[in-house]
Each structure stands twice: as structure tokens, then as C-alpha cells.
Design a protein around this motif. Structure first.
Motif, mmCIF file in Angstrom:
data_model
loop_
_atom_site.group_PDB
_atom_site.id
_atom_site.type_symbol
_atom_site.label_atom_id
_atom_site.label_comp_id
_atom_site.label_asym_id
_atom_site.label_seq_id
_atom_site.Cartn_x
_atom_site.Cartn_y
_atom_site.Cartn_z
ATOM 1 N N LYS A 1 22.886 -27.157 -3.373
ATOM 2 C CA LYS A 1 22.456 -27.398 -4.759
ATOM 3 C C LYS A 1 23.677 -27.554 -5.671
ATOM 4 C CE LYS A 1 19.571 -27.286 -8.346
ATOM 5 N NZ LYS A 1 19.824 -28.525 -9.095
ATOM 6 N N VAL A 2 24.665 -26.688 -5.468
ATOM 7 C CA VAL A 2 25.878 -26.741 -6.296
ATOM 8 C C VAL A 2 26.612 -28.071 -6.061
ATOM 9 C CG1 VAL A 2 28.196 -25.736 -6.564
ATOM 10 C CG2 VAL A 2 26.190 -24.245 -6.558
ATOM 11 N N ALA A 3 26.756 -28.463 -4.798
ATOM 12 C CA ALA A 3 27.462 -29.714 -4.492
ATOM 13 C C ALA A 3 26.687 -30.919 -5.048
ATOM 14 C CB ALA A 3 27.656 -29.848 -2.986
ATOM 15 N N TYR A 4 25.362 -30.848 -4.961
ATOM 16 C CA TYR A 4 24.499 -31.915 -5.497
ATOM 17 C C TYR A 4 24.733 -32.063 -7.003
ATOM 18 C CZ TYR A 4 20.072 -34.353 -6.548
ATOM 19 O OH TYR A 4 19.125 -35.242 -6.972
ATOM 20 N N ASP A 5 24.722 -30.937 -7.713
ATOM 21 C CA ASP A 5 24.915 -30.985 -9.167
ATOM 22 C C ASP A 5 26.349 -31.362 -9.540
ATOM 23 O OD1 ASP A 5 22.304 -30.508 -9.756
ATOM 24 O OD2 ASP A 5 22.532 -28.370 -10.170
ATOM 25 N N ALA A 6 27.299 -30.989 -8.682
ATOM 26 C CA ALA A 6 28.697 -31.365 -8.953
ATOM 27 C C ALA A 6 28.841 -32.884 -8.878
ATOM 28 C CB ALA A 6 29.627 -30.682 -7.960
ATOM 29 N N VAL A 7 28.163 -33.511 -7.910
ATOM 30 C CA VAL A 7 28.150 -34.978 -7.826
ATOM 31 C C VAL A 7 27.486 -35.537 -9.082
ATOM 32 C CG1 VAL A 7 27.156 -36.957 -6.591
ATOM 33 C CG2 VAL A 7 28.180 -35.075 -5.293
ATOM 34 N N GLN A 8 26.374 -34.919 -9.480
ATOM 35 C CA GLN A 8 25.623 -35.378 -10.660
ATOM 36 C C GLN A 8 26.512 -35.363 -11.909
ATOM 37 O OE1 GLN A 8 22.705 -36.443 -9.904
ATOM 38 N NE2 GLN A 8 21.997 -37.050 -11.914
ATOM 39 N N ILE A 9 27.288 -34.304 -12.069
ATOM 40 C CA ILE A 9 28.171 -34.192 -13.241
ATOM 41 C C ILE A 9 29.257 -35.285 -13.213
ATOM 42 C CG2 ILE A 9 29.980 -32.696 -14.255
ATOM 43 C CD1 ILE A 9 28.025 -30.332 -13.752
ATOM 44 N N HIS A 10 29.627 -35.704 -12.020
ATOM 45 C CA HIS A 10 30.618 -36.787 -11.891
ATOM 46 C C HIS A 10 29.996 -38.167 -12.112
ATOM 47 C CE1 HIS A 10 33.228 -33.730 -10.153
ATOM 48 N NE2 HIS A 10 34.210 -34.601 -10.120
ATOM 49 N N GLY A 11 28.665 -38.216 -12.252
ATOM 50 C CA GLY A 11 28.009 -39.519 -12.414
ATOM 51 C C GLY A 11 28.311 -40.416 -11.227
ATOM 52 N N GLY A 12 28.485 -41.726 -11.490
ATOM 53 C CA GLY A 12 28.728 -42.701 -10.420
ATOM 54 C C GLY A 12 29.987 -42.391 -9.622
ATOM 55 N N CYS A 13 30.989 -41.802 -10.288
ATOM 56 C CA CYS A 13 32.257 -41.483 -9.596
ATOM 57 C C CYS A 13 32.010 -40.464 -8.476
ATOM 58 C CB CYS A 13 33.265 -40.890 -10.574
ATOM 59 S SG CYS A 13 33.829 -42.064 -11.789
ATOM 60 N N GLY A 14 31.015 -39.622 -8.655
ATOM 61 C CA GLY A 14 30.728 -38.577 -7.668
ATOM 62 C C GLY A 14 30.288 -39.139 -6.330
ATOM 63 N N PRO B 1 36.879 -35.792 -4.854
ATOM 64 C CA PRO B 1 36.619 -34.816 -3.775
ATOM 65 C C PRO B 1 35.166 -34.354 -3.655
ATOM 66 C CG PRO B 1 38.405 -34.064 -5.219
ATOM 67 C CD PRO B 1 37.843 -35.297 -5.842
ATOM 68 N N VAL B 2 34.367 -34.451 -4.722
ATOM 69 C CA VAL B 2 32.988 -33.932 -4.620
ATOM 70 C C VAL B 2 32.128 -34.682 -3.612
ATOM 71 C CG1 VAL B 2 32.660 -32.710 -6.798
ATOM 72 C CG2 VAL B 2 32.319 -35.187 -6.715
ATOM 73 N N GLU B 3 32.464 -35.949 -3.369
ATOM 74 C CA GLU B 3 31.691 -36.731 -2.378
ATOM 75 C C GLU B 3 31.815 -36.050 -1.010
ATOM 76 O OE1 GLU B 3 31.520 -39.388 1.002
ATOM 77 O OE2 GLU B 3 33.367 -38.584 0.187
ATOM 78 N N ARG B 4 33.059 -35.665 -0.656
ATOM 79 C CA ARG B 4 33.316 -34.995 0.622
ATOM 80 C C ARG B 4 32.657 -33.605 0.642
ATOM 81 N NH1 ARG B 4 37.495 -33.876 4.645
ATOM 82 N NH2 ARG B 4 36.328 -32.445 5.955
ATOM 83 N N LEU B 5 32.769 -32.903 -0.493
ATOM 84 C CA LEU B 5 32.208 -31.539 -0.556
ATOM 85 C C LEU B 5 30.687 -31.565 -0.370
ATOM 86 C CD1 LEU B 5 34.429 -30.222 -3.491
ATOM 87 C CD2 LEU B 5 34.522 -29.453 -1.107
ATOM 88 N N ALA B 6 30.042 -32.590 -0.956
ATOM 89 C CA ALA B 6 28.581 -32.691 -0.816
ATOM 90 C C ALA B 6 28.204 -32.964 0.642
ATOM 91 C CB ALA B 6 28.041 -33.791 -1.728
ATOM 92 N N ARG B 7 29.009 -33.796 1.328
ATOM 93 C CA ARG B 7 28.720 -34.065 2.750
ATOM 94 C C ARG B 7 28.952 -32.818 3.587
ATOM 95 N NH1 ARG B 7 32.188 -37.494 5.260
ATOM 96 N NH2 ARG B 7 33.352 -37.937 3.366
ATOM 97 N N ASP B 8 30.046 -32.109 3.263
ATOM 98 C CA ASP B 8 30.362 -30.894 4.030
ATOM 99 C C ASP B 8 29.311 -29.797 3.805
ATOM 100 O OD1 ASP B 8 32.563 -32.075 5.082
ATOM 101 O OD2 ASP B 8 34.026 -31.016 3.836
ATOM 102 N N ALA B 9 28.822 -29.714 2.588
ATOM 103 C CA ALA B 9 27.785 -28.698 2.300
ATOM 104 C C ALA B 9 26.541 -28.979 3.132
ATOM 105 C CB ALA B 9 27.434 -28.704 0.809
ATOM 106 N N ARG B 10 26.254 -30.272 3.353
ATOM 107 C CA ARG B 10 24.979 -30.651 3.982
ATOM 108 C C ARG B 10 24.808 -30.102 5.404
ATOM 109 N NH1 ARG B 10 20.816 -30.368 4.701
ATOM 110 N NH2 ARG B 10 19.033 -31.753 4.462
ATOM 111 N N ILE B 11 25.927 -29.938 6.117
ATOM 112 C CA ILE B 11 25.778 -29.446 7.493
ATOM 113 C C ILE B 11 25.586 -27.925 7.539
ATOM 114 C CG2 ILE B 11 28.273 -29.263 7.959
ATOM 115 C CD1 ILE B 11 25.525 -30.250 10.471
ATOM 116 N N THR B 12 26.023 -27.223 6.479
ATOM 117 C CA THR B 12 26.026 -25.753 6.568
ATOM 118 C C THR B 12 24.620 -25.154 6.717
ATOM 119 O OG1 THR B 12 26.045 -25.450 4.149
ATOM 120 C CG2 THR B 12 28.196 -25.506 5.265
ATOM 121 N N ASN B 13 23.622 -25.824 6.131
ATOM 122 C CA ASN B 13 22.264 -25.260 6.287
ATOM 123 C C ASN B 13 21.539 -25.848 7.509
ATOM 124 O OD1 ASN B 13 21.895 -27.740 5.071
ATOM 125 N ND2 ASN B 13 20.293 -27.043 3.654
ATOM 126 N N ILE B 14 22.307 -26.547 8.353
ATOM 127 C CA ILE B 14 21.742 -27.084 9.604
ATOM 128 C C ILE B 14 22.372 -26.396 10.821
ATOM 129 C CG2 ILE B 14 21.525 -29.131 11.069
ATOM 130 C CD1 ILE B 14 21.350 -30.808 8.487
#
Ligand SMILES: Cc1cc2nc3c(=O)[nH]c(=O)nc-3n(C[C@H](O)[C@H](O)[C@H](O)COP(=O)(O)OP(=O)(O)OC[C@H]3O[C@@H](n4cnc5c(N)ncnc54)[C@H](O)[C@@H]3O)c2cc1C
Length: 291
Positions: A120-133, A139-152
Motif C-alpha cells: 500500500k505504501v509503495a502504491y501510494d508512493a508511486v501515486q505521489i510521483h504521478g506519471g514519473c512514478g 526509485p519508487v518504480e523499483r520499490l513498488a515491484r519489490d514490495a509486490r513479491i513480499t506478500n507472495i
């Protein structure tokens, strides 16, 4: 052998929780930085309530997730310590039993809570970056991808619920609630009563669910019950911190307020599902089962 494998898995689950917390912290810091740098409509976007609301939610979720992670690690360490003592012939049977039960319950509870929070945090961090995210330049693009595996990996969120729900329905946290009851607080006495009230509500909701004696219904609402337990436990962990550190009180009150709304929603959802569906909850799968 099974005990050994489970203990290996739990160790990895704790490590993944720590990984998720680190990802969330990094995503939050990137979001704060970007929100101060990026200007729209003549001001930095951090000044827009819609933006600082997302940052506030990130801040409080990370803070309480960290408390849960550290408490889980503490019980894992206790278990290890008492195992060594027992190995040396010391009489620590009761202490070892309790530490094992708590480590066994808190490990999936922490993974469930922290890895979902990181997403959720990584998702919102991308959102705050708008299109750049969305772009690899930030870096948030990578962080959002990395977060995605942790709950799997190391067991999906759904499997953490399977591992934690028994602890919720058998009230593994009973002693922790008793500790909360006996905690001496001066400044936050009213808040302590509020948290104890949540504990009662959780216990009532658990008996309502168990009363139905229906496995499908139990499993359908298990994630709601585990989430409620996680929220209340984090409130209980936060209370003594906020009592001792005045500078933490604003964040504590923010969390308590958010918790009230979320717990109320989840309990109403469980009750309404019980009233509307009860045992026939199993029929909800009809639309998806391909014959
Ligand atoms: C990058 C990466 C690295 C990995 N590294 C390792 C590794 O080092 N070692 C290793 O052993 N594995 C590793 N894995 C595998 C990983 O642990 C599994 O992918 C993960 O545990 C989920 O299992 P699965 O993919 O078989 O999903 P499935 O078990 O098929 O799950 C599919 C869906 O069904 C749900 N589901 C399944 N069973 C239940 C149930 N009983 N109740 C409710 N819902 C259920 C799941 O939650 C999920 O939504 C890795 C995977 C990836 C992507």
C-alpha cells in the motif's frame, strides 16, 4: 523434521517482513522528497491535503509495523534463548511454551500486516510521483515491484491468515491483554480503556463467528479477524511508547482514530455477512467455479 522446516519458514517469514518494512520506509522517504520538490498550481504538492493524507497514512502504518516487527523478533529471540536454557537442563518449560506460542503466532501476523502495508505504501508512493512514478527513472518504480513479491513468497498473505487465525480464535494474546490491563498510564488512561474495549469487541466477534460452526464462513472472514487483532495489538504496543514520549502522542492519536474506524467497519462487515449469508456463504463461489 516438520518442526525444523516450520522453524526455517518462520525465520524466512520474519526476514521478509523486515525486507518489506525497509522497502516501505524507502518508498515513504522518496515520496516525502518528491512531494516537496514537485510544484503544481504554484506550490509544492506536499501542501495539498490529498497528498499529505497519503503521507500521514504511510508514516503511521510504518511506525506501527516497526513495533510489531520488533516485538515479533523479541519473542523469536526468547524462544531461542529458552530452548538453549532447556538444553542445558534449566527448568524453563512454561517460559519456552509461551515464547514458542507467541513467536508462532506473531510471525505470520507480522508478515500478513507488514507486507500488505509495504504494498500500500509503495502504491501510494508511486501515486505521489504521478506519471514519473511509473518510469524507471525514479526509485519508487523499483520499490513498488519489490514490495509486490513480499506478500507472495515465503507464503502468501492468505497462507499467513491460515497460520494466524487459530491464534486469534484461541486468544493467544490473552496474557498480552492482561499486561495491557495492568499497565500503569497517567496521561493516556482513557486511551487504554478504548483499546481494552477493542479487545472485548474482538472477543465477541470471534465467538459470533465460532458460534456458527461453519468452516466456510470462518475461513471467509478469517482475514478480517486477523486484521482486527493486528490493529489492536499495534495499538497496545504503541500506548506505552506514547505515554513515555510526548512527541509520539500526535501520531498515536492519529493511529487510534484510524483504528476505531477500521475496526468498526470490519466488525460490521462480519456481522452483516453472518446475517445475510451465514452458512450459505459457500454459494458465493458459484459464479467462479467452471463446470
Ligand atoms: C522471485 C521469487 C523468488 C522465490 N524464491 C523462492 C525460494 O527461494 N524458495 C522457495 O521455496 N520458493 C520460492 N519462491 C516460490 C514462492 O515461495 C511461491 O511462489 C509462493 O509461496 C506461492 O506459492 P505458489 O506460487 O505455488 O502459489 P499458490 O500456492 O498456487 O497460490 C495461488 C493463490 O492461491 C491462494 N491459496 C493457495 N492455497 C491457499 C489456501 N490454503 N488458503 C487460501 N488461499 C490459498 C494463494 O494465496 C494465492 O493467492 C519464489 C517465488 C518468486 C516469484
Amino acid at each position: 523434521m516438520i518442526k525444523y522446516v516450520m522453524s526455517l519458514m518462520n525465520g524466512a517469514r520474519l526476514a521478509v517482513s523486515a525486507q518489506a518494512l525497509g522497502i516501505a520506509q524507502a518508498a515513504y522517504e522518496e515520496a516525502v522528497k518528491y512531494a516537496n520538490e514537485r510544484e503544481q498550481f504554484g506550490q509544492a504538492i506536499v501542501h495539498f491535503p490529498a497528498v499529505f493524507q497519503m503521507l500521514k497514512k504511510m508514516q503511521v502504518e510504518i511506525e506501527t509495523a516497526r513495533m510489531l516487527l520488533y516485538r515479533t523478533a523479541l519473542y523469536v529471540d526468547y524462544e531461542d534463548m529458552y530452548e538453549r536454557k532447556a538444553g542445558k537442563g534449566e527448568n524453563v518449560k512454561a517460559e519456552l511454551k509461551y515464547a514458542t506460542a507467541m513467536a508462532g503466532f506473531l510471525t505470520p501476523l507480522a508478515k500478513f500486516t507488514i507486507t500488505e502495508m509495504a504494498n500500500k505504501v509503495a502504491y501510494d508512493a508511486v501515486q505521489i510521483h504521478g506519471g514519473c512514478g511509473y518510469m524507471k527513472d525514479f526509485p519508487v518504480e523499483r520499490l513498488a515491484r519489490d514490495a509486490r513479491i513480499t506478500n507472495i513468497y515465503e507464503g502468501t498473505t492468505q497462507l499467513q491468515v491460515v497460520a494466524a487465525i487459530g491464534g486469534v480464535t484461541t486468544n493467544v494474546l490473552e496474557k498480552e491483554w492482561a499486561t495491557l490491563q495492568n499497565l500503569e498510564v497517567k496521561e493516556l488512561a482513557g486511551e487504554k480503556e478504548i483499546i481494552l474495549g477493542y479487545v472485548e469487541q474482538l472477543q465477541q466477534t470471534v465467538s459470533d463467528v465460532l458460534e456458527l460452526k461453519n468452516k466456510d464462513f470462518h475461513d471467509f472472514v478469517a482475514n478480517y479477524l486477523v486484521e482486527i487483532a493486528s490493529i489492536i495489538y499495534r495499538c497496545a504496543l504503541f500506548l506505552p511508547v506514547a505515554e513515555a514520549h510526548e512527541e509520539k502522542r500526535e501520531l498515536f492519536h492519529y493511529y487510534l482514530n484510524e483504528s476505531a474506524t477500521r475496526i468498526d467497519y470490519l466488525i460490521k462487515e462480519i456481522r452483516s455477512l453472518k446475517d445475510h449469508y451465514g452458512e450459505s456463504i459457500v454459494d458465493l463461489k458459484a459464479d467462479f467455479v467452471i463446470k
